[in-house]
Write an enzyme that holds these catalytic residues in place. Structure first.
Site, PDB file in Angstrom:
ATOM      1  N   ARG A  51       0.752  -1.306  -0.074  1.00  0.00           N
ATOM      2  CA  ARG A  51      -0.022  -0.091   0.072  1.00  0.00           C
ATOM      3  C   ARG A  51       0.860   1.198  -0.058  1.00  0.00           C
ATOM      4  NH1 ARG A  51       2.270   1.897   3.628  1.00  0.00           N
ATOM      5  NH2 ARG A  51       0.779   3.560   3.812  1.00  0.00           N
ATOM      6  N   GLY A  52       0.198   2.320  -0.131  1.00  0.00           N
ATOM      7  CA  GLY A  52       1.225   3.745  -0.134  1.00  0.00           C
ATOM      8  C   GLY A  52       1.049   3.867  -1.716  1.00  0.00           C
ATOM      9  N   ALA A  53       0.987   5.122  -2.298  1.00  0.00           N
ATOM     10  CA  ALA A  53       0.799   5.396  -3.839  1.00  0.00           C
ATOM     11  C   ALA A  53       1.848   4.989  -4.503  1.00  0.00           C
ATOM     12  CB  ALA A  53       0.465   6.759  -3.713  1.00  0.00           C
ATOM     13  N   ARG A  88      -7.115  -0.334  -7.021  1.00  0.00           N
ATOM     14  CA  ARG A  88      -7.542   0.423  -5.901  1.00  0.00           C
ATOM     15  C   ARG A  88      -7.914   1.898  -6.618  1.00  0.00           C
ATOM     16  NH1 ARG A  88      -4.259   1.040  -0.514  1.00  0.00           N
ATOM     17  NH2 ARG A  88      -6.120   2.123   0.236  1.00  0.00           N
ATOM     18  N   GLN A 199      -2.257   2.250   9.975  1.00  0.00           N
ATOM     19  CA  GLN A 199      -0.842   2.460   9.168  1.00  0.00           C
ATOM     20  C   GLN A 199       0.184   3.506  10.022  1.00  0.00           C
ATOM     21  OE1 GLN A 199      -4.051   2.984   7.762  1.00  0.00           O
ATOM     22  NE2 GLN A 199      -3.642   2.584   5.636  1.00  0.00           N
ATOM     23  N   ASP A 240      -1.967  10.834  -2.086  1.00  0.00           N
ATOM     24  CA  ASP A 240      -2.201   9.565  -3.106  1.00  0.00           C
ATOM     25  C   ASP A 240      -2.653  10.392  -4.567  1.00  0.00           C
ATOM     26  OD1 ASP A 240      -3.222   8.482  -0.299  1.00  0.00           O
ATOM     27  OD2 ASP A 240      -2.806   6.616  -1.750  1.00  0.00           O
ATOM     28  N   ASN A 250      -5.633  12.759   0.601  1.00  0.00           N
ATOM     29  CA  ASN A 250      -4.597  11.703   1.190  1.00  0.00           C
ATOM     30  C   ASN A 250      -5.379  11.247   2.205  1.00  0.00           C
ATOM     31  OD1 ASN A 250      -1.988  10.828   2.016  1.00  0.00           O
ATOM     32  ND2 ASN A 250      -2.103  11.967   3.772  1.00  0.00           N
ATOM     33  N   LYS A 251      -4.781  10.040   2.925  1.00  0.00           N
ATOM     34  CA  LYS A 251      -5.523   9.302   3.969  1.00  0.00           C
ATOM     35  C   LYS A 251      -6.718  10.103   4.783  1.00  0.00           C
ATOM     36  CE  LYS A 251      -5.143   5.893   4.362  1.00  0.00           C
ATOM     37  NZ  LYS A 251      -6.320   5.003   3.613  1.00  0.00           N
TER      38      LYS A 251
HETATM   39  O1  MRU Z   1      -4.564   3.330   2.384  1.00  0.00           O
HETATM   40  P1  MRU Z   1      -3.068   3.642   2.154  1.00  0.00           P
HETATM   41  O2  MRU Z   1      -2.386   2.779   3.304  1.00  0.00           O
HETATM   42  O3  MRU Z   1      -2.528   2.951   0.769  1.00  0.00           O
HETATM   43  O4  MRU Z   1      -2.916   5.013   2.236  1.00  0.00           O
HETATM   44  C1  MRU Z   1      -1.545   5.737   2.005  1.00  0.00           C
HETATM   45  C2  MRU Z   1      -1.526   7.202   2.276  1.00  0.00           C
HETATM   46  O5  MRU Z   1      -2.643   7.698   2.416  1.00  0.00           O
HETATM   47  C3  MRU Z   1      -0.244   7.947   1.908  1.00  0.00           C
HETATM   48  O6  MRU Z   1      -0.117   8.931   2.781  1.00  0.00           O
HETATM   49  C4  MRU Z   1      -0.127   8.155   0.733  1.00  0.00           C
HETATM   50  O7  MRU Z   1      -0.165   6.868  -0.179  1.00  0.00           O
HETATM   51  C5  MRU Z   1       1.598   8.268   0.382  1.00  0.00           C
HETATM   52  S1  MRU Z   1       2.683   7.336   0.464  1.00  0.00           S
HETATM   53  C6  MRU Z   1       4.199   8.006   0.002  1.00  0.00           C
END
Ligand code: MRU
Length: 357
Positions: A51-53, A88, A199, A240, A250-251
Site C-alpha cells: 500500500r502507499g501510492a 484501488r 498505518q 495519493d 490523502n488518507k
Molecule cells: O490506504 P493507504 O495505506 O495506501 O494510504 C496511504 C496514504 O494515504 C499515504 O499517505 C500516501 O499513499 C502517500 S505514500 C508516500
C-alpha cells in the site's frame, strides 16, 4: 531502510518472482511474500499487503511483468492492465505506472516484451528511490531552518504511513525526517495512529523505531491539542493524488489535521514525487474516493499475551459503520509541496513553475 539492521526495499524482482514485504502482518510479523502471477499482484494491492501510492504503482508495473510471463498476447496484457488499474481507485500512481508500462511496450516485438517490461518496472522503482531521496534533501532544509531558530528537538506530526514502506525506499513524508536525523538534527515524530487500519501505529512507528528515530503514537484526535500547546513545529504528510491546482487527496483525517494546523499557525507540508500529480482532473470532487469494507472499522487485530495474532469485534454487532479511505485538503491549507525538484506553492502556478508543464 532497515528492518532489524538489514537493508530492504519494499519490492524487488528475484528469480522470476516479485517479492514484497507483507504489510498486513507488520509490526508483529515480518514476512516476505512471493507474487507469482498477475492475480497475486492485483490481490496484494487490493488487500493492502502492499500500500502507499508509489508502492502500489511499482507493484502494478511488476504485475504487468508477471502478466507477460503468463502470456504475451496483447489482449491479455490490456485486460491485465485494466485489472491492475481497478485494484484501488484513489492513488494516481497506479494508473500512471500502468500507462507508462503500456507506452513502453507498444511496438515491442512479442519475444522482447518480458525483458523490456522488467527493465521499465525496475526503472520505475529506481526513479522513485531517487525522487524520494531528493524529497528528503529538499524537506531537510525546512526542518533545518526550524531547528536553527528553535535550537531544540523539532516536533513533526505525520498522518498514516508515507514512509519508506509506502514507497520503494526513504518514503516521502519521512524522507526529510530521515535526512535530518542522519545530519544530527534532533527530531521527534508525533505519529497519528490512523484508524481504521492503523498505518501510523503499525507501520510509521515501526519503521521509525527500526531507524532509531524518537516517535510517539497519538490517537487521530490528539494532534489539535498538541498544536494548541505549541508541541508541533510542523506537519508533513504524503498524498495519493495531488491535483494541478494544489489540492491534496490523502488518507482520511488529513484534512482535519490541516485545519487544526491552519488555526494554530503550524506549517503543513505535503511531500510527493511528481508521479503523484494528477495533471488532468481540475475539480477535487471528481477524485474517486475509495470506500473500503466497513469491517475494517468494527474488527481490530492484535497480539495477545500468548503471542498469537487475533482479530476481535469492537463494535456492537448491530451497529452500522462506514469506511471512507481518503479525504481532500484544499490547497489553501497547504504551506508547501515538497517534491523531488524542490519546494513549491500548492497552486497551479507553483506546480507549473516547478514542473514547466
Ligand atoms: O490506504 P493507504 O495505506 O495506501 O494510504 C496511504 C496514504 O494515504 C499515504 O499517505 C500516501 O499513499 C502517500 S505514500 C508516500
Amino acid at each position: 531502510m532497515r528492518i532489524e539492521g538489514k537493508e530492504y526495499r519494499t519490492i524487488w524482482f528475484e528469480k522470476d518472482l516479485v517479492k514484497i514485504i507483507d504489510q498486513t502482518k507488520l509490526p508483529h510479523k515480518f514476512i516476505v511474500k512471493e507474487l507469482k502471477t498477475l492475480n497475486d499482484a492485483v490481490n496484494a494491492i487490493k488487500t493492502m499487503e502492499v500500500r502507499g501510492a508509489p508502492l502500489i504503482g511499482a507493484t502494478a508495473a511488476y504485475g504487468i511483468v508477471l502478466a507477460i510471463k503468463e502470456s504475451n498476447d496483447l489482449d491479455f496484457i490490456k485486460k491485465s492492465s485494466e485489472k491492475l488499474v481497478n485494484a484501488r481507485p484513489t492513488a494516481i500512481n497506479l494508473q500512471w505506472a500502468v500507462h507508462r508500462m503500456n507506452n513502453k511496450l507498444s511496438f515491442v516485438n512479442p519475444g522482447n516484451l518480458f525483458d523490456v517490461a522488467l527493465k521499465e518496472a525496475d526503472e520505475i522503482c529506481n526513479e522513485d528511490i531517487n525522487f524520494c531521496k531528493n524529497i528528503g534533501l529538499n524537506g531537510l532544509s525546512i526542518i533545518e531552518k526550524i531547528y536553527n531558530k528553535k535550537k531544540n528537538s523539532v516536533n513533526i506530526l505525520t498522518h498514516c504511513n508515507a514512509g519508506w514502506l509506502a514507497t520503494i525506499n526513504w518514503g516521502t513524508a519521512t524522507s526529510p525526517i530521515y535526512h535530518a536525523y542522519k545530519k544530527g538534527i534532533p527530531v521527534h515524530v508525533w505519529v497519528d495512529e490512523t484508524r481504521p487500519r492503523n498505518q501510523g501505529a503499525n507501520l510509521t512507528s515501526f519503521e521509525l523505531n527500526e531507524e532509531g528515530i524518537p516517535n510517539t503514537i497519538i490517537t487521530d484526535n490528539t494532534g489539535g491539542i498538541l498544536m494548541q500547546r505549541g508541541e508541533v513545529d510542523m506537519c508533513i504528510v504524503g498524498t495519493d493524488r495531488t491535483l494541478s491546482t494544489g489540492d491534496v487527496c490523502n488518507k482520511i483525517g488529513t484534512y482535519l489535521k490541516a485545519l487544526a494546523a491552519h488555526d494554530n499557525n503550524v506549517p503543513f507540508y505535503v511531500a510527493l514525487p511528481s508521479s503523484t500529480i494528477d495533471w488532468e482532473t481540475k475539480d477535487y470532487n471528481e477524485i474517486p474516493i475509495e470506500e473500503r469494507d466497513a469491517e475494517e472499522l468494527s474488527y481490530i487485530e492484535g497480539k495477545d499475551d500468548k503471542n498469537n495474532i487475533n482479530k476481535v469485534l469492537i463494535y456492537p454487532e448491530k451497529s452500522k459503520s462506514m469506511n471512507l479511505a481518503f479525504d481532500i485538503t484544499p490547497a489553501k491549507y497547504v504551506t508547501g509541496l515538497i517534491t523531488e525538484k524542490g519546494v513549491c506553492e500548492a497552486s497551479t502556478n507553483g506546480l507549473k513553475k516547478m514542473f514547466k508543464q
